[in-house]
Design a protein around this motif. Structure first.
Motif: not given
Length: 213
Positions: A195-213
């Motif tokens: 499994i290439n480690l780049s596979h685990f990089k999260f791609v932010m979906p468009k039009g979502v609200d982002v909450i930082k905890g």
């Protein structure tokens, strides 16, 4: 309760799983082999969560299923496919929880707390006995069980048990401090796939609200 909210807490600081990597005699030997030898994996899971009332009586049951894959330490993708789509994903530094229906992403730091949680069994490094006391529970219903007691007192879980059958991960039981029980069962597990480690990089979906905890 949304499954993502429940498991976000577990992944971030308090919880998840295991599988064997060889012909071993008991649960303790198998879990040690898993931590030492299984660096990547993918498979499918079913989850059954039973909540209890103040008298300890079952009051509700939630069920879910999906897939998972990981590359230790600290990288994983945990996908709920039923009863609704949700995603928990970590890239080694941050944990993202994506609720598709709510169009919302929660982002938080995947810090050292992972090491003292049952999640570390699957996603963490190989210092299992540094963070847990292991005890073999013998066989039950054809499954070899091992109990893991966190050495840290800062945990939401009273008991964690992991079961192996035919040298593979079979099940996991989580008993939390609120009287709830979560049972996970696993199938179609592949050990150490590339499994290439780049596979685990999260791609932010468009039009979502982002909450930082």
């Amino acid at each position: 309760m949304r499954f993502s909210k429940y498991w976000a807490a577990l992944f971030a600081g308090v919880t998840l799983m295991a599988m064997s990597a060889g012909a071993m005699a008991d649960g303790v030997s198998q879990i040690k082999a898993f931590v030492a030898q299984v660096k990547t994996a993918r498979g499918e899971f079913e989850q059954h969560q039973i909540n209890h009332d103040s008298n300890g009586e079952p009051k509700s049951r939630q069920e879910a299923s999906g897939t998972f894959e990981f590359a230790r330490p600290g990288r994983f993708i945990w996908i709920y496919q039923k009863p609704y789509e949700q995603l928990l994903q970590a890239d080694g530094e941050k944990l993202y929880v994506y609720d598709k229906d709510l169009k919302q992403v929660t982002e938080r730091k995947l810090d050292a707390s992972l090491g003292a949680s049952p999640a570390a069994i699957l996603f963490g490094s190989d210092d299992l006995e540094k963070n847990f006391v292991l005890k073999d529970l013998g066989a039950r219903d054809g499954i070899d069980w091992v109990a893991l007691t966190p050495r840290s007192k800062d945990t939401q879980f009273q008991r964690v048990a992991i079961g192996f059958k035919d040298n593979n991960l079979a099940a996991m039981e989580l008993h939390d401090a609120f009287g709830n029980t979560t049972m996970l069962t696993f199938k179609n597990i592949q050990k150490n796939p590339h499994i290439n480690l780049s596979h685990f990089k999260f791609v932010m979906p468009k039009g979502v609200d982002v909450i930082k905890g």
